[in-house]
Design a protein around this motif. Sequence first.
Motif, mmCIF file in Angstrom:
data_model
loop_
_atom_site.group_PDB
_atom_site.id
_atom_site.type_symbol
_atom_site.label_atom_id
_atom_site.label_comp_id
_atom_site.label_asym_id
_atom_site.label_seq_id
_atom_site.Cartn_x
_atom_site.Cartn_y
_atom_site.Cartn_z
ATOM 1 N N LEU A 1 0.829 -1.206 0.000
ATOM 2 C CA LEU A 1 0.000 0.000 0.000
ATOM 3 C C LEU A 1 0.865 1.258 0.000
ATOM 4 C CD1 LEU A 1 -2.893 -0.834 2.490
ATOM 5 C CD2 LEU A 1 -3.016 -0.614 0.008
ATOM 6 N N LYS A 2 1.911 1.246 0.766
ATOM 7 C CA LYS A 2 2.822 2.398 0.813
ATOM 8 C C LYS A 2 3.417 2.653 -0.559
ATOM 9 C CE LYS A 2 7.104 4.034 2.816
ATOM 10 N NZ LYS A 2 8.355 3.643 3.417
ATOM 11 N N ALA A 3 3.853 1.577 -1.219
ATOM 12 C CA ALA A 3 4.418 1.732 -2.570
ATOM 13 C C ALA A 3 3.370 2.293 -3.523
ATOM 14 C CB ALA A 3 4.951 0.396 -3.069
ATOM 15 N N LEU A 4 2.116 1.851 -3.385
ATOM 16 C CA LEU A 4 1.037 2.363 -4.237
ATOM 17 C C LEU A 4 0.793 3.836 -3.948
ATOM 18 C CD1 LEU A 4 -1.380 1.984 -6.199
ATOM 19 C CD2 LEU A 4 -2.737 1.391 -4.174
ATOM 20 N N TYR A 5 0.726 4.199 -2.673
ATOM 21 C CA TYR A 5 0.440 5.580 -2.303
ATOM 22 C C TYR A 5 1.544 6.541 -2.740
ATOM 23 C CZ TYR A 5 -3.234 3.675 0.730
ATOM 24 O OH TYR A 5 -4.337 3.026 1.214
ATOM 25 N N GLU A 6 2.739 6.049 -2.872
ATOM 26 C CA GLU A 6 3.854 6.908 -3.263
ATOM 27 C C GLU A 6 3.958 7.109 -4.770
ATOM 28 O OE1 GLU A 6 7.169 5.017 -1.360
ATOM 29 O OE2 GLU A 6 6.824 6.081 0.533
ATOM 30 N N THR A 7 3.156 6.382 -5.550
ATOM 31 C CA THR A 7 3.222 6.555 -7.009
ATOM 32 C C THR A 7 2.558 7.870 -7.415
ATOM 33 O OG1 THR A 7 1.143 5.385 -7.389
ATOM 34 C CG2 THR A 7 3.168 4.060 -7.432
#
Length: 105
Positions: free
Chosen positions: A71-77
Motif C-alpha cells: 500500500l505504501k508503494a502504491l500511495y507513493e506513485t
Amino acid sequence: MSREEIKKTRQKKRKKSARLVLRLALLAFFVFAAVRFISQQPLLSEYDNKISELNGQIEQQEQEKAHYEELKALYETEEYQKQLARERLGLVEENERVFIDVSGN
C-alpha cells in the motif's frame, strides 16, 4: 589369622562398601534425573505450544507488514497521487476540459 590378613580383609570390605555407596549414589542420581525429566515434560510441551502460537503470530504480522508495504508503494506513485487530487480536491491537468452538471441530478 595374621594381622596382614585382617588388614587385607578390612580393605576388601572397605572397597566393597565404597563401591556399593558409589553405585547407590549413581543410581540415586539417575533416578532423580529421570523423575525431573518426566515431571518437566508437560511444561516443555506447553512451551512448544506457546512457541508454535507465537510463530503463527509472527507469520501473520509479516503478512500484514507486506500488505502495508505494498500500500505504501502504491500511495507513493505519482499516478495514485494524481487520482487522489482529482477525487478529493477536484484538480485537473492542463488542457483538460471540465464539464459541470448544472441540472442538479
